[in-house]
Scaffold this motif. Structure first.
Motif, short mmCIF file in Angstrom:
data_model
loop_
_atom_site.label_atom_id
_atom_site.label_comp_id
_atom_site.label_asym_id
_atom_site.label_seq_id
_atom_site.Cartn_x
_atom_site.Cartn_y
_atom_site.Cartn_z
N GLY A 161 -0.55 -11.20 14.62
CA GLY A 161 -0.99 -12.45 14.00
C GLY A 161 -2.49 -12.54 13.88
N LEU A 162 -3.23 -12.09 14.89
CA LEU A 162 -4.70 -12.12 14.83
C LEU A 162 -5.22 -11.16 13.76
CD1 LEU A 162 -5.72 -12.25 18.61
CD2 LEU A 162 -5.83 -14.08 16.91
N ALA A 163 -4.56 -10.01 13.61
CA ALA A 163 -4.97 -9.08 12.55
C ALA A 163 -4.73 -9.69 11.17
CB ALA A 163 -4.21 -7.76 12.69
N LEU A 164 -3.63 -10.43 11.03
CA LEU A 164 -3.36 -11.10 9.76
C LEU A 164 -4.43 -12.15 9.46
CD1 LEU A 164 -1.37 -11.41 7.42
CD2 LEU A 164 -0.11 -13.08 8.80
N LEU A 165 -4.84 -12.90 10.48
CA LEU A 165 -5.92 -13.87 10.29
C LEU A 165 -7.23 -13.18 9.97
CD1 LEU A 165 -5.22 -16.41 13.20
CD2 LEU A 165 -4.92 -16.78 10.73
N ALA A 166 -7.47 -12.02 10.57
CA ALA A 166 -8.69 -11.26 10.27
C ALA A 166 -8.70 -10.86 8.80
CB ALA A 166 -8.76 -10.02 11.15
N ALA A 167 -7.54 -10.42 8.29
CA ALA A 167 -7.46 -10.03 6.88
C ALA A 167 -7.75 -11.22 5.97
CB ALA A 167 -6.08 -9.45 6.59
N VAL A 168 -7.25 -12.40 6.37
CA VAL A 168 -7.51 -13.61 5.57
C VAL A 168 -9.00 -13.91 5.51
CG1 VAL A 168 -7.16 -16.11 5.46
CG2 VAL A 168 -5.23 -14.60 6.01
N GLU A 227 -3.54 -2.28 10.10
CA GLU A 227 -4.61 -1.60 9.34
C GLU A 227 -4.42 -1.80 7.85
OE1 GLU A 227 -6.36 2.20 10.88
OE2 GLU A 227 -4.44 2.27 11.94
N LEU A 228 -3.18 -1.73 7.39
CA LEU A 228 -2.92 -1.89 5.96
C LEU A 228 -3.36 -3.27 5.48
CD1 LEU A 228 -1.66 -0.99 3.28
CD2 LEU A 228 0.56 -1.80 4.14
N ILE A 229 -2.99 -4.33 6.20
CA ILE A 229 -3.34 -5.67 5.72
C ILE A 229 -4.84 -5.93 5.85
CG2 ILE A 229 -1.06 -6.62 6.22
CD1 ILE A 229 -2.14 -7.85 8.75
N VAL A 230 -5.50 -5.30 6.82
CA VAL A 230 -6.95 -5.44 6.92
C VAL A 230 -7.63 -4.76 5.74
CG1 VAL A 230 -8.97 -4.65 8.24
CG2 VAL A 230 -7.08 -5.80 9.41
N TYR A 231 -7.15 -3.58 5.35
CA TYR A 231 -7.69 -2.90 4.17
C TYR A 231 -7.53 -3.77 2.92
CZ TYR A 231 -8.00 1.63 6.61
OH TYR A 231 -8.33 2.66 7.46
N GLY A 258 -8.97 2.78 18.49
CA GLY A 258 -10.08 1.98 19.02
C GLY A 258 -11.35 2.21 18.24
N GLU A 259 -11.66 3.46 17.96
CA GLU A 259 -12.85 3.78 17.19
C GLU A 259 -12.72 3.31 15.74
OE1 GLU A 259 -13.78 5.54 20.82
OE2 GLU A 259 -11.89 5.40 19.75
N ARG A 260 -11.51 3.38 15.18
CA ARG A 260 -11.31 2.86 13.82
C ARG A 260 -11.54 1.36 13.78
NH1 ARG A 260 -6.67 5.98 13.96
NH2 ARG A 260 -5.26 4.22 13.74
N THR A 261 -11.02 0.66 14.78
CA THR A 261 -11.22 -0.79 14.84
C THR A 261 -12.70 -1.12 14.92
OG1 THR A 261 -9.08 -1.13 15.92
CG2 THR A 261 -10.73 -2.87 16.17
N ALA A 262 -13.42 -0.42 15.80
CA ALA A 262 -14.85 -0.67 15.95
C ALA A 262 -15.60 -0.36 14.65
CB ALA A 262 -15.41 0.17 17.09
N LEU A 263 -15.22 0.75 14.00
CA LEU A 263 -15.88 1.14 12.75
C LEU A 263 -15.68 0.08 11.68
CD1 LEU A 263 -17.39 3.44 11.26
CD2 LEU A 263 -15.14 4.32 10.58
N ILE A 264 -14.44 -0.41 11.55
CA ILE A 264 -14.15 -1.43 10.54
C ILE A 264 -14.91 -2.72 10.85
CG2 ILE A 264 -12.35 -2.91 9.58
CD1 ILE A 264 -10.39 -0.56 10.06
N ALA A 265 -14.83 -3.16 12.12
CA ALA A 265 -15.46 -4.43 12.50
C ALA A 265 -16.96 -4.40 12.30
CB ALA A 265 -15.11 -4.75 13.95
#
Length: 472
Positions: free
Chosen positions: A274-281, A334-338, A429-436
């Protein structure tokens, strides 16, 4: 629906307690070491304890194990009666919900007569030793508890019978009856059975040979806080750099509150999604503040992604379904964040970059998991149809690696190199940090370009490594 006691019994392990070791009769408190082990096993998910009494030497002991393995209907653990261990150390193997094949090991590589050397790679025991079988480049020691999962019981019985024949005919050299469990581990590993390395961490599990040693081993148990160790070991020991230093340093303090609130790992996984979905929004807003809010939510989503695994390990309630759901959740997040980042960008080429980044991600996962699946299939086929790839009579394990793998093994002893190897493959973890970081500081274009560059390097590195291992 069956009640909980029925479910517990159907998934519990049967234990073969080797009372054939003389030290098992040493005094310990109001009883003996065997009594102490029996009391500990009574608190663990053990279906039954079968005592194997002395009567005919090493060959007879091994045939006794084989006979019990042939008739068992669930996992079987073999434990020597001279073992002095924390209850929590036994639980690392016997309470594991998979009830799979595993061996209790310590990363203390100081070998001795009752702690044979082993080599652990990727969480598996890949080489095991005894007084007859040598282990080059050992990095751990076996601590006396061996469990065979239900699907490996036939392999355990075959190995035990073959070893019994070799022992009776004097073809195993000067081995002694107390080495029965050590030889069984050697046999399973050499016949291709996948043996999970159940690490005890700072806990104690020591086999003893005399009263003084027994008294010292029992006294040493009091110096370790088992509850604290259980909490610490719920955090993955071999996690990525970002997860280890930027999440696990504080997420471990949420484990006990979550347990008290009866929060399940799957619930945590759902909140993480749910938090990742909110991040994508927020990313889709396309503003600097939106990308900053999205980056923060994405970080919290990853933190909960770590917490669900920590909670599962602490409560020992993890399952194949939970692991699958967690992995699928990671991919969808990852898909919805992209998609959110692409929607929030005004760059007309952004969708092409997003698609390319996703393709690179899929290729990386294909390289990683297709190799792991093929290796597991090969191991199963080899164990079921082929003769042992190495004779149990060989006194030394002479397996050699290619030049690339030898270099990798030497470099892996250095902490900096180990961390670099973890980082270069671009784990989640590194992908998350890179994206953020790239999304918060720059924009979506910078994020996708960074993912393409680093992901491409990671894919090439993994492909080279898989090819080198396959050629071994």
């Amino acid at each position: 629906m069956p009640d909980s006691s029925t479910i517990r019994e159907s998934t519990a392990t049967s234990v073969v307690l080797l009372a054939t070791t003389p030290a098992g009769r040493l005094s310990c408190g109001d009883g003996t070491l065997l009594d102490r082990l029996g009391d500990q096993l009574a608190t663990l998910p053990v279906r039954e304890v079968q005592l194997l009494t002395p009567g005919g030497g090493l060959g007879a002991d091994l045939r006794g194990v084989a006979k019990l393995a042939r008739t068992a209907t669930g996992a079987v653990a073999v434990i020597p009666g001279d073992l002095v261990a924390h209850r929590e150390a036994l639980a690392v193997l016997l309470e594991h919900p998979a009830h799979d094949t595993g061996a209790l090991v310590s990363h203390d590589a100081t070998a001795g007569p009752l702690r044979p050397p082993v080599r652990v790679e990727g969480g598996r025991v890949v080489t095991a030793g005894s007084s007859f079988h040598i282990v080059p480049e050992a990095n751990a020691t076996f601590r006396g508890v061996l469990q065979a999962g239900e699907r490996d019981l036939a392999a355990l019985a075959d190995v035990a019978e073959e070893l019994a024949e070799l022992a009776d005919t004097g073809k195993l050299g000067p081995v002694t009856p107390v080495e029965a469990v050590d030889l069984l581990l050697v046999g399973l590993v050499r016949t291709g059975v996948a043996v999970r390395a159940a690490a005890i961490g700072p806990l104690h599990a020591d086999r003893v040979a005399g009263q003084n040693a027994a008294d010292a081993a029992v006294a040493a148990l009091a110096g370790v806080d088992e509850a604290r160790v259980r909490l610490d070991t719920s955090v993955k020991e071999d996690d990525g750099f970002f997860a280890t230093y930027f999440v696990s340093t504080w997420s471990r303090y949420l484990i006990k509150p979550a347990v008290k609130l009866k929060v399940t790992p799957n619930t945590v996984t759902g909140v993480s999604f749910g938090l990742a979905l909110l991040a994508a929004v927020w990313f889709s807003a396309g503003t600097q503040s939106g990308r900053l809010a999205g980056a923060l939510l994405l970080y919290l989503s990853f933190a909960l992604d770590c917490l669900d695994g920590q909670l599962a390990r602490y409560t020992r309630t993890f399952s194949s379904l939970g692991a699958w759901a967690d992995g699928m959740s990671d991919r969808f997040k990852e898909l919805i964040v992209y998609i959110g980042l692409a929607f929030g960008s005004a760059d007309p080429a952004i969708w092409h970059l997003a698609a390319a980044a996703m393709i690179v991600l899929v290729v990386r996962h294909a390289i990683q998991y297709s190799y792991a699946g093929a290796a597991a299939d090969a191991a199963r086929v080899g164990a079921a149809w082929a003769r042992p790839p190495r004779s149990l009579q060989e006194s030394a394990d002479t397996r050699s690696a290619t030049g690339v793998l030898k270099l990798a093994q030497r470099l892996e002893r250095q902490a900096v190199v180990r961390w670099l190897k973890k980082i270069v493959v671009l784990p989640i973890g590194e992908r998350t940090a890179l994206i953020a970081v790239t999304a918060a500081v720059w924009d979506a274009r910078a994020t996708f370009l960074a993912l393409l560059c680093w992901g491409g390097v990671a894919a090439v590195y993994q492909l080279a490594g898989r090819m080198a291992r396959s050629a071994r």
